[in-house]
Design a protein around this motif. Sequence first.
Motif, PDB file in Angstrom:
ATOM      1  N   GLN A 182       0.819  -1.220   0.000  1.00  0.00           N
ATOM      2  CA  GLN A 182       0.000   0.000   0.000  1.00  0.00           C
ATOM      3  C   GLN A 182       0.854   1.272   0.000  1.00  0.00           C
ATOM      4  N   LYS A 183       2.110   1.126   0.393  1.00  0.00           N
ATOM      5  CA  LYS A 183       3.013   2.292   0.400  1.00  0.00           C
ATOM      6  C   LYS A 183       3.676   2.488  -0.955  1.00  0.00           C
ATOM      7  N   LYS A 184       3.430   1.571  -1.882  1.00  0.00           N
ATOM      8  CA  LYS A 184       4.030   1.652  -3.226  1.00  0.00           C
ATOM      9  C   LYS A 184       2.970   2.054  -4.234  1.00  0.00           C
ATOM     10  N   ASP A 185       3.435   2.319  -5.437  1.00  0.00           N
ATOM     11  CA  ASP A 185       2.525   2.763  -6.489  1.00  0.00           C
ATOM     12  C   ASP A 185       1.975   1.552  -7.263  1.00  0.00           C
ATOM     13  N   TYR A 186       1.153   0.774  -6.578  1.00  0.00           N
ATOM     14  CA  TYR A 186       0.501  -0.382  -7.208  1.00  0.00           C
ATOM     15  C   TYR A 186      -1.000  -0.140  -7.283  1.00  0.00           C
ATOM     16  N   ASP A 187      -1.638  -0.805  -8.241  1.00  0.00           N
ATOM     17  CA  ASP A 187      -3.097  -0.816  -8.308  1.00  0.00           C
ATOM     18  C   ASP A 187      -3.551  -2.116  -7.629  1.00  0.00           C
ATOM     19  N   LEU A 188      -3.936  -2.023  -6.356  1.00  0.00           N
ATOM     20  CA  LEU A 188      -4.223  -3.227  -5.563  1.00  0.00           C
ATOM     21  C   LEU A 188      -5.710  -3.563  -5.628  1.00  0.00           C
ATOM     22  N   ILE A 189      -6.008  -4.714  -6.204  1.00  0.00           N
ATOM     23  CA  ILE A 189      -7.399  -5.155  -6.291  1.00  0.00           C
ATOM     24  C   ILE A 189      -7.627  -6.159  -5.159  1.00  0.00           C
ATOM     25  N   HIS A 190      -7.864  -5.609  -4.001  1.00  0.00           N
ATOM     26  CA  HIS A 190      -8.047  -6.419  -2.784  1.00  0.00           C
ATOM     27  C   HIS A 190      -9.348  -5.997  -2.120  1.00  0.00           C
ATOM     28  N   ARG A 191     -10.121  -6.979  -1.663  1.00  0.00           N
ATOM     29  CA  ARG A 191     -11.457  -6.664  -1.116  1.00  0.00           C
ATOM     30  C   ARG A 191     -11.409  -5.712   0.078  1.00  0.00           C
ATOM     31  N   ALA A 192     -10.340  -5.835   0.881  1.00  0.00           N
ATOM     32  CA  ALA A 192     -10.244  -4.975   2.071  1.00  0.00           C
ATOM     33  C   ALA A 192      -9.884  -3.537   1.698  1.00  0.00           C
ATOM     34  N   ILE A 193      -9.337  -3.358   0.513  1.00  0.00           N
ATOM     35  CA  ILE A 193      -8.885  -2.021   0.097  1.00  0.00           C
ATOM     36  C   ILE A 193      -9.889  -1.371  -0.850  1.00  0.00           C
ATOM     37  N   ARG A 194     -10.353  -2.141  -1.838  1.00  0.00           N
ATOM     38  CA  ARG A 194     -11.261  -1.573  -2.846  1.00  0.00           C
ATOM     39  C   ARG A 194     -12.716  -1.809  -2.436  1.00  0.00           C
ATOM     40  N   THR A 195     -13.109  -1.176  -1.327  1.00  0.00           N
ATOM     41  CA  THR A 195     -14.488  -1.327  -0.860  1.00  0.00           C
ATOM     42  C   THR A 195     -15.460  -0.566  -1.764  1.00  0.00           C
ATOM     43  N   ASP A 196     -14.909   0.214  -2.698  1.00  0.00           N
ATOM     44  CA  ASP A 196     -15.753   0.943  -3.646  1.00  0.00           C
ATOM     45  C   ASP A 196     -16.233   0.043  -4.794  1.00  0.00           C
ATOM     46  N   ILE A 197     -15.645  -1.140  -4.918  1.00  0.00           N
ATOM     47  CA  ILE A 197     -16.020  -2.038  -6.026  1.00  0.00           C
ATOM     48  C   ILE A 197     -16.807  -3.215  -5.461  1.00  0.00           C
ATOM     49  N   PRO A 198     -17.982  -3.552  -6.043  1.00  0.00           N
ATOM     50  CA  PRO A 198     -18.739  -4.714  -5.552  1.00  0.00           C
ATOM     51  C   PRO A 198     -17.905  -5.995  -5.634  1.00  0.00           C
ATOM     52  N   ALA A 199     -18.133  -6.904  -4.666  1.00  0.00           N
ATOM     53  CA  ALA A 199     -17.305  -8.113  -4.558  1.00  0.00           C
ATOM     54  C   ALA A 199     -17.239  -8.895  -5.870  1.00  0.00           C
ATOM     55  N   ASN A 200     -18.383  -9.070  -6.538  1.00  0.00           N
ATOM     56  CA  ASN A 200     -18.378  -9.862  -7.777  1.00  0.00           C
ATOM     57  C   ASN A 200     -17.494  -9.231  -8.842  1.00  0.00           C
ATOM     58  N   GLU A 201     -17.515  -7.911  -8.876  1.00  0.00           N
ATOM     59  CA  GLU A 201     -16.684  -7.212  -9.874  1.00  0.00           C
ATOM     60  C   GLU A 201     -15.203  -7.323  -9.524  1.00  0.00           C
ATOM     61  N   ILE A 202     -14.927  -7.295  -8.230  1.00  0.00           N
ATOM     62  CA  ILE A 202     -13.526  -7.460  -7.785  1.00  0.00           C
ATOM     63  C   ILE A 202     -12.987  -8.793  -8.286  1.00  0.00           C
ATOM     64  N   PHE A 203     -13.801  -9.860  -8.109  1.00  0.00           N
ATOM     65  CA  PHE A 203     -13.333 -11.179  -8.545  1.00  0.00           C
ATOM     66  C   PHE A 203     -13.043 -11.184 -10.039  1.00  0.00           C
ATOM     67  N   LEU A 204     -13.879 -10.526 -10.834  1.00  0.00           N
ATOM     68  CA  LEU A 204     -13.651 -10.488 -12.287  1.00  0.00           C
ATOM     69  C   LEU A 204     -12.418  -9.661 -12.626  1.00  0.00           C
ATOM     70  N   ARG A 205     -12.254  -8.536 -11.937  1.00  0.00           N
ATOM     71  CA  ARG A 205     -11.092  -7.667 -12.214  1.00  0.00           C
ATOM     72  C   ARG A 205      -9.779  -8.398 -11.943  1.00  0.00           C
ATOM     73  N   MET A 206      -9.808  -9.283 -10.935  1.00  0.00           N
ATOM     74  CA  MET A 206      -8.561  -9.966 -10.580  1.00  0.00           C
ATOM     75  C   MET A 206      -7.998 -10.801 -11.722  1.00  0.00           C
ATOM     76  N   TYR A 207      -8.884 -11.330 -12.560  1.00  0.00           N
ATOM     77  CA  TYR A 207      -8.411 -12.181 -13.655  1.00  0.00           C
ATOM     78  C   TYR A 207      -7.553 -11.420 -14.666  1.00  0.00           C
ATOM     79  N   THR A 208      -7.755 -10.128 -14.739  1.00  0.00           N
ATOM     80  CA  THR A 208      -7.025  -9.354 -15.754  1.00  0.00           C
ATOM     81  C   THR A 208      -5.890  -8.532 -15.142  1.00  0.00           C
ATOM     82  N   CYS A 209      -5.576  -8.783 -13.871  1.00  0.00           N
ATOM     83  CA  CYS A 209      -4.449  -8.076 -13.250  1.00  0.00           C
ATOM     84  C   CYS A 209      -3.118  -8.552 -13.860  1.00  0.00           C
TER      85      CYS A 209
END
Length: 202
Positions: A59-86
């Motif tokens: 979290q202290k680095k310049d990463y785009d972290l797709i983690h449920r605890a961090i991206r509470t702005d994204i619905p859980a189902n969408e988070i799971f889909l986004r992870m496939y394209t990380c």
Amino acid sequence: METIDLLKKNFEKRGFHFDYFENSEQAVDFILSLIPEKSSIGFGGSMTVMETGLLDAMQKKDYDLIHRAIRTDIPANEIFLRMYTCDWYVSSANAITENGEIINIDGRGNRVSAILDGPKKVVILCGVNKIVSDIAEGIDRTRNVASPKNCVRLNKKTPCAVTGKCEKCNSPDTICKATVILHHPTTGTEVYVVVVNKELGY
Ligand code: SF4
């Protein structure tokens, strides 16, 4: 060290990268050096990622972290889909064998499917408590150690959450819906196995 030498030899023979560290700080530094800043990173549900301090350090680095605890702005189902394209995927394992295999058990399947055919670079971070001699012992570990503890953590209504061991349930709440054994990295995917000399996660 004999076991670690054996693990390294057998994982590398199967096409995995393998690195071992005496403590979590060294492992975290290594993973940060591996993943270039600006990368997107998805995560499998993992206590190890938290316990090692990896997520905090990322979290202290310049990463785009797709983690449920961090991206509470994204619905859980969408988070799971986004992870496939990380660019990267970071997970632990329920067991790793001395023969160089990775064993995971999953309820939803998002974690095992992302490891199999999602991000093209995968980090499997685990403590020495995940090392087992072979696949049979690994599956026993997933059923009688990892799953009961995860069922308690996730508040699942399964018998193992009460008894602490697998009761071979058919509960709709079972988290043992898919067991995946990775014998080699799947085609087109690089897998970095990182082992820390510490008990981490379940
Ligand atoms: S099969 Fe059911 S009882 Fe056995 S570990 Fe999995 S969730 Fe628990």
